[in-house]
Design a protein around this motif. Structure first.
Motif, PDB file in Angstrom:
ATOM      1  N   MET A 287      57.630  50.687  -5.304  1.00 41.92           N
ATOM      2  CA  MET A 287      56.183  50.841  -5.221  1.00 41.92           C
ATOM      3  C   MET A 287      55.801  52.285  -4.885  1.00 41.92           C
ATOM      4  O   MET A 287      54.840  52.836  -5.431  1.00 41.92           O
ATOM      5  CB  MET A 287      55.621  49.887  -4.169  1.00 41.92           C
ATOM      6  N   GLY A 288      56.551  52.893  -3.974  1.00 41.12           N
ATOM      7  CA  GLY A 288      56.244  54.270  -3.586  1.00 41.12           C
ATOM      8  C   GLY A 288      56.410  55.244  -4.731  1.00 41.12           C
ATOM      9  O   GLY A 288      55.547  56.099  -4.986  1.00 41.12           O
ATOM     10  N   ASN A 289      57.536  55.136  -5.446  1.00 45.30           N
ATOM     11  CA  ASN A 289      57.762  56.032  -6.578  1.00 45.30           C
ATOM     12  C   ASN A 289      56.747  55.782  -7.691  1.00 45.30           C
ATOM     13  O   ASN A 289      56.326  56.717  -8.383  1.00 45.30           O
ATOM     14  CB  ASN A 289      59.183  55.848  -7.122  1.00 45.30           C
ATOM     15  N   THR A 290      56.338  54.520  -7.836  1.00 47.16           N
ATOM     16  CA  THR A 290      55.313  54.205  -8.840  1.00 47.16           C
ATOM     17  C   THR A 290      53.998  54.889  -8.501  1.00 47.16           C
ATOM     18  O   THR A 290      53.323  55.449  -9.374  1.00 47.16           O
ATOM     19  CB  THR A 290      55.109  52.679  -8.929  1.00 47.16           C
ATOM     20  N   GLU A 291      53.636  54.844  -7.219  1.00 50.76           N
ATOM     21  CA  GLU A 291      52.392  55.495  -6.806  1.00 50.76           C
ATOM     22  C   GLU A 291      52.477  57.008  -6.976  1.00 50.76           C
ATOM     23  O   GLU A 291      51.506  57.658  -7.406  1.00 50.76           O
ATOM     24  CB  GLU A 291      52.077  55.135  -5.352  1.00 50.76           C
ATOM     25  N   LEU A 292      53.627  57.602  -6.638  1.00 53.73           N
ATOM     26  CA  LEU A 292      53.780  59.048  -6.801  1.00 53.73           C
ATOM     27  C   LEU A 292      53.704  59.444  -8.277  1.00 53.73           C
ATOM     28  O   LEU A 292      53.052  60.435  -8.644  1.00 53.73           O
ATOM     29  CB  LEU A 292      55.111  59.510  -6.203  1.00 53.73           C
ATOM     30  N   LEU A 293      54.371  58.632  -9.117  1.00 54.85           N
ATOM     31  CA  LEU A 293      54.341  58.925 -10.551  1.00 54.85           C
ATOM     32  C   LEU A 293      52.945  58.731 -11.117  1.00 54.85           C
ATOM     33  O   LEU A 293      52.498  59.495 -11.987  1.00 54.85           O
ATOM     34  CB  LEU A 293      55.347  58.037 -11.277  1.00 54.85           C
ATOM     35  N   SER A 295      50.145  59.266  -9.566  1.00 52.91           N
ATOM     36  CA  SER A 295      49.359  60.451  -9.201  1.00 52.91           C
ATOM     37  C   SER A 295      49.631  61.611 -10.158  1.00 52.91           C
ATOM     38  O   SER A 295      48.719  62.345 -10.564  1.00 52.91           O
ATOM     39  CB  SER A 295      49.682  60.873  -7.765  1.00 52.91           C
ATOM     40  N   THR A 296      50.884  61.775 -10.538  1.00 53.83           N
ATOM     41  CA  THR A 296      51.264  62.862 -11.448  1.00 53.83           C
ATOM     42  C   THR A 296      50.680  62.641 -12.840  1.00 53.83           C
ATOM     43  O   THR A 296      50.114  63.553 -13.458  1.00 53.83           O
ATOM     44  CB  THR A 296      52.795  62.972 -11.537  1.00 53.83           C
ATOM     45  N   LEU A 297      50.801  61.379 -13.334  1.00 55.48           N
ATOM     46  CA  LEU A 297      50.339  61.088 -14.691  1.00 55.48           C
ATOM     47  C   LEU A 297      48.824  61.095 -14.794  1.00 55.48           C
ATOM     48  O   LEU A 297      48.268  61.355 -15.866  1.00 55.48           O
ATOM     49  CB  LEU A 297      50.895  59.734 -15.153  1.00 55.48           C
ATOM     50  N   ILE A 298      48.159  60.787 -13.670  1.00 57.61           N
ATOM     51  CA  ILE A 298      46.693  60.864 -13.677  1.00 57.61           C
ATOM     52  C   ILE A 298      46.256  62.299 -13.934  1.00 57.61           C
ATOM     53  O   ILE A 298      45.320  62.562 -14.706  1.00 57.61           O
ATOM     54  CB  ILE A 298      46.115  60.344 -12.348  1.00 57.61           C
TER      55      ILE A 298
END
Length: 641
Positions: A287-293, A295-298
């Motif tokens: 979940m954490g890596n998904t949220e970080l990714l 943010s980047t893709l946004i």
């Protein structure tokens, strides 16, 4: 010569009378004593001369005076013999029971006398009364314990039941003549071979008779019988009698089933707790890596965001499933507050109403004012949603009526009353009733088993009722399910109400999610899962914080001892080798009592939200924790930037 013979006969008669243990009296036709034998004192306490010349009716107990008149009337009518029992009052004012046999004798010139043989039966009557009292006490004890008794005379082929045994079978005492065939007709067909096998084994001398069996009375009432007995044998070893008792143990069986269910859930809770820490850590990494990714893709406006949304959805479902599993066997996460059940019921129905098909009528029966219960709102909401969801799923195809009833009952009148509830004067009973397909008896026995479901694949996890059972049990309540195939299902939940005068805090609102903003301060991050530590480190650094990472508690404490004023906050895991998060927190707080500590754990049977606060830990988080929730907890401790 004839005179000598007559005198001799009189002497013989007198000797026979006076040597007897019984009292003999002779009276005239109206009952006045003309002869009284010497035994009168032993029998009545009166001497012969105290009785001679008096009517024997004068000595009768007042309540038996009518018996004397009846006896004389019978003799006047011409009867020769009669026997009756009566009471007299002796010299000491005590009551004595006498048995009297009377013979009417007519001499020449129609002279009538009555010869009476009288025996003291006081002891016999007392024994009889003791037997009556003992039988009454036995009957009362059988009724209180719901135990009946039976006696089978094998030689004569007769069977007798106690009054309680009749009532257990739904019959009036003496309503029918007991037979073994009649008894067999009450036994559940599936249990009859077992019962007959135990009976035959006892008669053959192989085993003692002890058997549990389901019973069905003529009125359809079902109960569970525990029968035990003993065979009586003659000198040759032949069975001549079979005597025993039968007890209704249906309530005991219910309690045993509840205990077994609790043990099942406790075992699952132990298993879940054993894997929860690692499982939730892995979820937190995903979940954490998904949220970080995300943010980047946004920032890059990537079309791949929709795939990340699917990962987040799956992560959320996994998180919910993990929380449901962890509900078993523990109650440390419950936020108990005075709760208005009516409001929770209405909220749940409002939430689900849009998903319930229009062919299902919803009927809500809740009064305005009810006593409150001490409960966790989220968990009670979960119970209600689970029960209503099960109900409308059962009626989805054909439609029907969904009833939700909430009522306050005295514990003595509640159908679920049992030892856990008896200490409470009142309870709140929630009933969810549907007219759906119902549940078969075989499936009903497993209704509360974790992961057991009769729904199609994808329609349910089999955790709804199991979770409800665990939550209700943790709240000191009871839950019961009853169902008939093609008629519907009724689930009742009973929770103890609270004293409104007791002190309790009102339900606190949950903090809202904070907007993304820059923070400041140095954080000591202690996390033994390197991948998760990397996620937290990257997120917190990106949020403006300085982060120092340690992967075990011992190393973290050594670093803190060297520079105790370097850090503004400690973020630590709980379950770590060498030193737990709780132990680390206690050591750090001895050096800097004011330092904010946030403890995050995948699962702990040691630390809860309540005792974490007692230790001095500012925030207690359960993994997998959303990154914005983590940031909000840190900001709450350090103050908004």
């Amino acid at each position: 010569m004839n005179k000598d013979i007559s005198s001799f006969n009189q002497e013989i008669f007198k000797l026979a009378i006076e040597s007897s243990n019984d009292l003999t009296t002779i009276t005239d036709a109206i009952g006045v004593a003309v002869y009284v034998s010497p035994q009168s004192n032993a029998i009545t306490s009166y001497d012969p001369d105290e009785i001679l010349g008096k009517n024997l009716a004068a000595f009768l107990h007042p309540e038996d005076a009518g018996k004397g008149r009846e006896a004389m009337d019978v003799f006047t009518a011409g009867a020769q013999l009669q026997h009756f029992e009566y009471r007299i009052i002796d010299k000491d004012g005590e009551t004595r029971w006498l048995s009297q046999s009377s013979n009417r004798v007519v001499f020449e010139e129609n002279e009538v006398v009555i010869q009476n043989t009288i025996r003291n039966i006081t002891q016999q009557k007392q024994n009889e009364q003791m037997l009556v009292d003992a039988n009454a006490s036995l009957a009362m004890a059988q009724e209180v314990a719901d135990i009946g008794s039976w006696d089978w005379n094998i030689v004569e082929g007769t069977l007798s039941w106690s009054d309680m045994a009749y009532r257990q079978f739904g019959l009036r005492p003496g309503e029918v003549v007991p037979t073994y065939e009649l008894f067999e007709s009450f036994v559940h067909p599936d249990d009859l071979p077992v019962v007959n096998g135990h009976v035959q084994s006892a008669l053959d001398g192989r085993d003692e008779y002890l058997v549990d069996a389901r019973m069905i009375n003529p009125d359809g009432r079902a109960w569970v019988m525990r029968a035990q007995g003993r065979v009586v044998r003659d000198a040759s070893g032949k069975a001549i009698r079979f005597v025993g008792t039968q007890q209704n143990i249906i309530e005991q069986k219910k309690l045993e089933a509840q205990l077994l269910q609790a043990q099942k859930l406790e075992s699952l809770g132990t298993l879940a707790g054993g894997i929860a820490h690692d499982f939730n850590n892995m979820l937190a990494i995903i979940m954490g890596n998904t949220e970080l990714l995300t943010s980047t893709l946004i920032k890059e406006k990537s079309s791949g965001l929709r795939y990340l949304e699917k990962i987040k959805e799956a992560g959320d479902r996994s998180t919910d499933l993990s929380k449901q599993i962890l509900t078993f066997g523990r109650n440390d996460g419950a936020q108990l507050q005075p709760l208005d059940m009516r409001l929770v019921v209405e909220e749940a129905l409002q939430l689900l109403r849009a998903t319930i098909p229009t062919n299902i009528e919803i009927r809500l029966d809740c009064a305005e004012n009810y006593a409150r219960v001490l409960a966790d709102k989220t968990q009670i909401h979960q119970i209600i949603v689970n029960l209503i969801t099960n109900a409308f799923h059962a009626m989805e195809e054909k439609g029907g009526l969904l009833e939700v009833v909430l009522k306050e009952l005295e514990c003595g009148t509640c159908s679920l009353v049992a030892p856990p509830m008896k200490s409470h004067e009142a309870c709140l009973q929630l009933t969810v009733r549907d007219t759906g397909c119902g549940i078969s008896p075989a499936h009903l026995e497993r209704a509360f088993d974790p992961f057991f479901t009769t729904k199609d694949v994808g329609r349910g996890t089999g955790l709804g009722l199991a979770v409800a059972f665990s939550i209700v049990q943790n709240h000191g309540g009871l839950i019961e399910i009853d169902s008939v195939v093609d008629e519907g299902t009724v689930v009742k939940v009973c929770l103890p109400v609270i004293d409104e005068n007791s002190e309790a805090n009102e339900i606190q609102e949950q903090p809202t999610e904070a907007a993304v903003r820059e923070g400041s301060g140095n954080i000591l991050l202690v996390e033994d899962e390197a991948s998760l530590a990397a996620v937290f480190e990257e997120f917190l650094k990106g949020s403006g914080y300085g982060v120092t990472v340690c992967t075990d508690g011992t190393a973290a404490f050594e670093l803190f001892q060297k520079e105790p004023n370097r850090f503004d906050l400690v973020l630590t895991d709980q379950a770590m080798p060498n030193m737990t998060g709780k132990q680390l927190s206690q050591k750090i707080l001895k050096i800097r009592p004011e330092l904010p500590i946030v403890l995050a754990t995948g699962y702990s049977g040691v630390v809860s939200d309540e005792n974490a606060d007692a230790i001095g830990i500012r925030k207690y988080l359960v993994k997998p924790v959303r990154l914005n929730v983590l940031r909000q907890a840190i900001e709450d401790c350090l103050g908004s930037p």
